[in-house]
Structures are given as C-alpha cells and as structure tokens.
Design an enzyme around this catalytic site. Structure first.
Site, PDB file in Angstrom:
ATOM      1  N   LYS A 186       0.893  -1.166   0.000  1.00  0.00           N
ATOM      2  CA  LYS A 186       0.000   0.000   0.000  1.00  0.00           C
ATOM      3  C   LYS A 186       0.933   1.217   0.000  1.00  0.00           C
ATOM      4  CE  LYS A 186      -1.824   3.070   1.842  1.00  0.00           C
ATOM      5  NZ  LYS A 186      -1.618   4.477   1.399  1.00  0.00           N
ATOM      6  N   GLU A 203       8.945   1.844  11.246  1.00  0.00           N
ATOM      7  CA  GLU A 203      10.036   2.824  11.206  1.00  0.00           C
ATOM      8  C   GLU A 203       9.399   4.191  11.080  1.00  0.00           C
ATOM      9  OE1 GLU A 203      13.030   2.399  11.901  1.00  0.00           O
ATOM     10  OE2 GLU A 203      13.128   0.216  11.774  1.00  0.00           O
ATOM     11  N   CYS A 246      13.451  11.241   7.460  1.00  0.00           N
ATOM     12  CA  CYS A 246      13.354  10.833   8.867  1.00  0.00           C
ATOM     13  C   CYS A 246      14.698  11.021   9.562  1.00  0.00           C
ATOM     14  CB  CYS A 246      12.903   9.385   8.958  1.00  0.00           C
ATOM     15  SG  CYS A 246      13.929   8.277   8.002  1.00  0.00           S
ATOM     16  N   GLU A 275       8.807  16.613  15.180  1.00  0.00           N
ATOM     17  CA  GLU A 275       9.370  16.479  13.835  1.00  0.00           C
ATOM     18  C   GLU A 275       8.761  17.545  12.919  1.00  0.00           C
ATOM     19  OE1 GLU A 275       8.313  13.024  11.453  1.00  0.00           O
ATOM     20  OE2 GLU A 275      10.445  12.679  11.119  1.00  0.00           O
TER      21      GLU A 275
HETATM   22  P1  NAD Z   1       2.090   8.859   7.181  1.00  0.00           P
HETATM   23  O1  NAD Z   1       2.172   8.148   8.496  1.00  0.00           O
HETATM   24  O2  NAD Z   1       1.113   9.953   7.044  1.00  0.00           O
HETATM   25  O3  NAD Z   1       1.734   7.824   6.006  1.00  0.00           O
HETATM   26  C1  NAD Z   1       2.532   6.706   5.744  1.00  0.00           C
HETATM   27  C2  NAD Z   1       1.687   5.626   5.084  1.00  0.00           C
HETATM   28  O4  NAD Z   1       0.699   5.164   6.013  1.00  0.00           O
HETATM   29  C3  NAD Z   1       0.920   6.107   3.850  1.00  0.00           C
HETATM   30  O5  NAD Z   1       0.921   5.073   2.901  1.00  0.00           O
HETATM   31  C4  NAD Z   1      -0.492   6.346   4.411  1.00  0.00           C
HETATM   32  O6  NAD Z   1      -1.507   6.258   3.451  1.00  0.00           O
HETATM   33  C5  NAD Z   1      -0.591   5.218   5.405  1.00  0.00           C
HETATM   34  N1  NAD Z   1      -1.587   5.430   6.478  1.00  0.00           N
HETATM   35  C6  NAD Z   1      -2.077   6.607   6.963  1.00  0.00           C
HETATM   36  N2  NAD Z   1      -2.961   6.366   7.969  1.00  0.00           N
HETATM   37  C7  NAD Z   1      -3.017   5.013   8.118  1.00  0.00           C
HETATM   38  C8  NAD Z   1      -3.725   4.151   9.019  1.00  0.00           C
HETATM   39  N3  NAD Z   1      -4.544   4.611   9.970  1.00  0.00           N
HETATM   40  N4  NAD Z   1      -3.513   2.810   8.914  1.00  0.00           N
HETATM   41  C9  NAD Z   1      -2.669   2.309   7.980  1.00  0.00           C
HETATM   42  N5  NAD Z   1      -1.988   3.086   7.093  1.00  0.00           N
HETATM   43  C10 NAD Z   1      -2.155   4.424   7.177  1.00  0.00           C
HETATM   44  O7  NAD Z   1       3.570   9.351   6.842  1.00  0.00           O
HETATM   45  P2  NAD Z   1       4.053  10.212   5.596  1.00  0.00           P
HETATM   46  O8  NAD Z   1       3.605  11.628   5.798  1.00  0.00           O
HETATM   47  O9  NAD Z   1       3.721   9.516   4.325  1.00  0.00           O
HETATM   48  O10 NAD Z   1       5.655  10.130   5.753  1.00  0.00           O
HETATM   49  C11 NAD Z   1       6.369  10.980   6.588  1.00  0.00           C
HETATM   50  C12 NAD Z   1       6.745  10.264   7.873  1.00  0.00           C
HETATM   51  O11 NAD Z   1       7.488   9.097   7.572  1.00  0.00           O
HETATM   52  C13 NAD Z   1       7.658  11.096   8.748  1.00  0.00           C
HETATM   53  O12 NAD Z   1       7.226  11.018  10.083  1.00  0.00           O
HETATM   54  C14 NAD Z   1       9.015  10.423   8.590  1.00  0.00           C
HETATM   55  O13 NAD Z   1       9.888  10.605   9.670  1.00  0.00           O
HETATM   56  C15 NAD Z   1       8.628   9.002   8.414  1.00  0.00           C
HETATM   57  N6  NAD Z   1       9.702   8.247   7.755  1.00  0.00           N
HETATM   58  C16 NAD Z   1      10.424   7.364   8.515  1.00  0.00           C
HETATM   59  C17 NAD Z   1      11.457   6.640   7.942  1.00  0.00           C
HETATM   60  C18 NAD Z   1      12.238   5.639   8.755  1.00  0.00           C
HETATM   61  O14 NAD Z   1      12.802   4.730   8.160  1.00  0.00           O
HETATM   62  N7  NAD Z   1      12.288   5.778  10.066  1.00  0.00           N
HETATM   63  C19 NAD Z   1      11.761   6.818   6.589  1.00  0.00           C
HETATM   64  C20 NAD Z   1      11.008   7.722   5.852  1.00  0.00           C
HETATM   65  C21 NAD Z   1       9.965   8.418   6.443  1.00  0.00           C
END
Ligand code: NAD
Length: 477
Positions: free
Chosen positions: A173, A245, A279, A378
């Site tokens: 997804k 992550e 991140c 963040e």
């Molecule tokens: P997000 O949490 O908004 O979304 C991530 C994914 O989760 C998307 O595919 C989204 O559609 C899905 N999602 C949203 N709500 C959900 C739910 N209730 N249940 C299941 N899936 C759901 O994050 P984002 O804005 O896409 O990405 C930014 C974040 O990602 C930042 O916090 C960043 O630090 C983190 N990030 C972490 C790493 C790491 O390896 N630690 C790497 C890259 C990004």
C-alpha cells in the site's frame, strides 16, 4: 491521455475506483496522472491472492529467485533516469536525488538477490545423547507493506527485497501522495514475478488501515509515529508481526574540537537534503559556545547559497515541499520558532518561482532551547534549530533528551569525544564527522524509542522480521 494508477491484484489491473489528481509540487498547474483508490474488498482480494501464491513462491529454486530479484534491480538501474524524473515530478525532489533514489532501489534488490544464496540455518548439539537439532528459517508468509511518500521507490525496495528473498508474498500500500512511481514499480514487479506474488492496492489511510487489520502474517510500515501506533495496535489484535520505522528529531553535536568547515558542510547536507523531508534530517544543531558564532555565520552563508527551484530545473539543490498541507505545517513551525523565542538567522518564508509551487527557503534559527516544541517535534522541512552549550557533556545530554532515537552525529577531531559519543548516544545510528542522513544499504537501519518498533530493516538482519524460526529434533535411531 491522463494516466490512471490503480490496483494490481493477482496479475490483473483495476482502475475502477474513485480518482484523485496527483499534483506536481514544482508546478501545481500540472497533474501527474490520477490515482484510483482501492476498496476494502479489493484489499482482501489482494491478501487472498498473496496467500494462494505464497507456497509456490517459497518453493522456487534459490538461483531462480536470485535471478528474478537481480533482474528487477537491473531494470530499476537501467531505467533510473526515466523513473527518477517521474519521482521528481510527483514528489518534488531534485532530479539528481530522484535518479539516485531509483538507482539505490535497484541496488537493494540486487543485494537481496545475493541474500537468496546465503545459508541461514544453524545446527546445535542436544542435551540428550544421539539427538540432532537443526534451526532453520521459513518465510513469515503474507506481508503487508505500507510506505510513505518521501522515499517511495527506495523504501518499497528495502521492504520488497527481503520479503521476496525469504519466500514471502506481498501486498503493497504505497503513499497516496506518490502513486505514479508505485505504478511503475508494480508494472516491473508484475513482469518479473509469478502472478499473485506481488499485489498492490492504492489509496489513503483507510486502505492502509484495512490492510493492517486483514489476514496478513506481518506488516512492515514506514511513516509517522501517530500512524505507526494505529498500525501496530491493529496488527497485534490479529497477532500479526509488526515492524514500524517512524519519525525523529536527529541532533548533530558540534564540539569545540570540530573542524568547523566540515561541520558546516555536513550540517547543511543533513538539514536541507531532500528539503529536510527525511526521517534522518539533522534538525537539532547543538553547538559549543566557543565556536558557535563562527559556525552559525558559515552555516547561514552556505544555506543562503542553496538554489531552491523546480525539481527538474538544471542546478536545483532544494526542490519544493511535497504538498500544500506539508508546506503550511512547516510554515507554522517557522512562525512557532519565533513565538517560542528563537532568533531567525536566515529563511523562514515561502518563495516564488517561474512556476507556482510549494517552495520554502532553507531556514535557520538560533537561541533555541531543547524544551521548545521546534526542538521536540518532527518538522519534516528545510528548517534546523541551533542550541548553544558550554561543553561536550552538555551537548550529549541534550542530544539524548528526546522522545525519538533514529540517528545522532558528533563533529569532533578529538578521538576521546568521538568514542565516548558512539557508546553513549542513545540512537539506532551514530555517526562521527558525518551528517545524520545518508546511510548505507547493506547494514541494519532503525531507531529507538518512538522512532522504531520491532526488528531492524536492511542488510541480512532484515530476516528477523521476514522469516520465522523452526527448531527440528531428529533421533536417527
Ligand atoms: P504517514 O504516516 O502519514 O503515512 C505513511 C503511510 O501510512 C501512507 O501510505 C499512508 O496512506 C498510510 N496510512 C495513513 N494512515 C493510516 C492508518 N490509519 N492505517 C494504515 N496506514 C495508514 O507518513 P508520511 O507523511 O507519508 O511520511 C512521513 C513520515 O514518515 C515522517 O514522520 C518520517 O519521519 C517518516 N519516515 C520514517 C522513515 C524511517 O525509516 N524511520 C523513513 C522515511 C519516512
């Protein structure tokens, strides 16, 4: 004709769901295709297809599996200009970064192609005479992979590679913000893999939530902490394995023994690479008072020299922010830093360019303290906050005073400080004279506290999530 990005379930494409435009953040008058959302029923169909395909995929001969993964990686490498350009168009990272990410994704598949051939079993002596014990690893089964928009090609690769190498089948997804690159990845995977081994459902959080509570054996998620908490709770309800992550607030401690020019170059790279949408972004700069003013002066000069522009324009170093919502959130933090008592050194504003996009200037605040929200939450944008300290020890204490724990760095030419930091910084990755961002792909990656939950990703340690152990006892008689 407008491209429509939809679902891939058991080798069949479907684009019948409600459509949302995919906007180019460098030029919001341009639409990079339409995303068709999946339904909850399609999520279940995708999981069922993956379930049916799993035993067959796990039984595929090692060398055949290796060759398939290698070919997927090679196609990404060969097509990195084309896919990198698409990635830059829908996500906004400069073309060099979009191309580099696609190339790196290819390297992930090729690393895991080779991992197919590693023998990962063990044998043990029994406490009982004449009994033999073998400890082997089998595929976890069907895994759900939920990915964010900031590295949509590389993160999908570092999850898909080990999932497939260890015999799992997959439902991906991807983020609703980057459906176009997800579509290209799915086309590639579909061509190289047997039907049902890889499936993809597009859509927003509701589709991710449906996947996380479906009949999967494990879910690997990268994204924000708030989403991670929901996914972990849903997965645990089903006793599915979970790996999250998430975000961070990564510090660089610049000690009085730092090479200041090196510290400035690494801080600029860590804070403003990918417009700070990483991140691992270096968002807290903790600087010894003895070198503070010289460091800040050089840092500001370097930030002001950065070229902000259209992701595909020649010479662009910082592309736009991915979406209007993210840009407004970052502008909110830029204002908050001032309200909390910080001093703006440079940046802090939206920029106009030839095309209308979500451009922000690289922003530096000084006179900040570690209890301010801008140093605790963040921001995920081109903004970094400087804190002044009186000693290395105070710097280390501030670095560790966070709810997160992904990556931390120290800038010093003093061996004693460097060694002490490596042992005492409470983070998943610790770096000396390097920024917190920009890590290798063949070694473990993950964090502590709110940054990570579950086993590490990447390198051979990825097997701890994607395999399940079996202990076999034999009495040869
Ligand atoms: P997000 O949490 O908004 O979304 C991530 C994914 O989760 C998307 O595919 C989204 O559609 C899905 N999602 C949203 N709500 C959900 C739910 N209730 N249940 C299941 N899936 C759901 O994050 P984002 O804005 O896409 O990405 C930014 C974040 O990602 C930042 O916090 C960043 O630090 C983190 N990030 C972490 C790493 C790491 O390896 N630690 C790497 C890259 C990004």
């Amino acid at each position: 004709m407008t491209d429509i990005y939809g679902q891939l379930i058991n080798g069949e494409w479907d684009c019948s769901g409600p459509q949302t435009p995919n906007i180019n953040p460098s030029d919001i008058s341009e639409t990079v295709g339409m995303m068709a959302s999946a339904t909850e029923a399609q999520v279940h169909d995708a999981v069922a297809a993956a379930r049916a395909a799993q035993p067959g995929w796990e039984a595929v001969k090692l060398e055949e599996k290796k060759n398939i993964l290698h070919a997927i990686g090679q196609e990404l490498i060969d097509r990195c200009d084309e896919i990198g350009k698409l990635l830059s168009s829908e996500e906004g990272k400069p073309f060099a970064e979009g191309r580099g990410e696609t190339f790196r994704a290819g390297e992930f598949y090729q690393y895991y192609a080779a991992e197919c051939l590693r023998q990962i079993g063990e044998s043990a002596a029994s406490v009982r005479p004449g009994i033999h014990i073998d400890i082997s690893r089998e595929a976890l089964g069907v895994v759900g992979l939920i990915t964010p928009w900031n590295f949509p090609v590389a993160i999908a690769a570092w999850k898909m590679g080990p999932a497939l190498a260890y015999g799992n089948t997959v439902v991906l997804k991807p983020s609703e913000v980057t459906p176009a690159t997800a579509n290209v990845l799915a086309e590639i995977l579909d061509r190289h893999l047997p039907k049902g081994v890889f499936n993809m459902v597009q859509g927003g959080g509701d589709i991710g939530a449906a996947l996380s509570r479906s009949d999967i054996d494990g879910v690997s998620f990268t994204g924000s902490v708030s989403t991670g908490r929901k996914i972990a709770a849903a997965a645990i309800e089903n006793m599915a394995r979970v790996q999250c992550e998430m975000g961070s607030k990564n510090p660089i401690v610049v000690t009085e023994h730092a090479d200041i020019d090196l510290a400035v170059a690494q801080s600029i790279h860590g804070a403003f690479g990918a417009s700070g949408q990483k991140c691992t972004a270096s968002s807290r700069l903790i600087v010894d008072a003895k070198i503070h003013d010289e460091f800040v002066e050089k840092l500001a000069k370097a930030a002001e020299a950065k070229k902000v522009g259209h992701a595909l324009a020649e010479g662009t170093e910082l592309g736009p922010i991915v979406s209007e919502g993210q840009m407004e959130k970052i502008l909110g933090y830029m204002k908050l830093a001032k309200d909390e008592g910080g001093s703006l050194v440079t940046g802090g504003e939206r920029l106009e360019r030839d095309t209308e996009g979500y451009y922000l200037s690289p922003t530096i605040y000084t006179d900040t303290t570690n209890d301010m929200r801008v140093n605790r939450e963040e921001i995920f944008g081109p903004m970094t906050c400087v804190m002044k300290v009186e000693s290395y020890e105070e710097g280390l204490a501030l670095a560790n005073d966070t709810d997160f724990g992904l990556a931390a760095a120290v800038m010093t030419q003093n061996l004693k400080e460097a060694e002490h930091f490596k042992r005492n910084a409470q983070f998943g990755s610790v770096l000396v004279n390097l920024a917190t961002a920009g890590l290798d792909y063949h070694v473990p990656f993950g964090g502590r506290n709110a940054s990570s939950y579950g086993p590490r990703e990447q390198g051979e340690h990825a097997k701890d999530f994607y395999t399940i152990m079996k202990t076999a006892y034999t009495n040869p008689g």
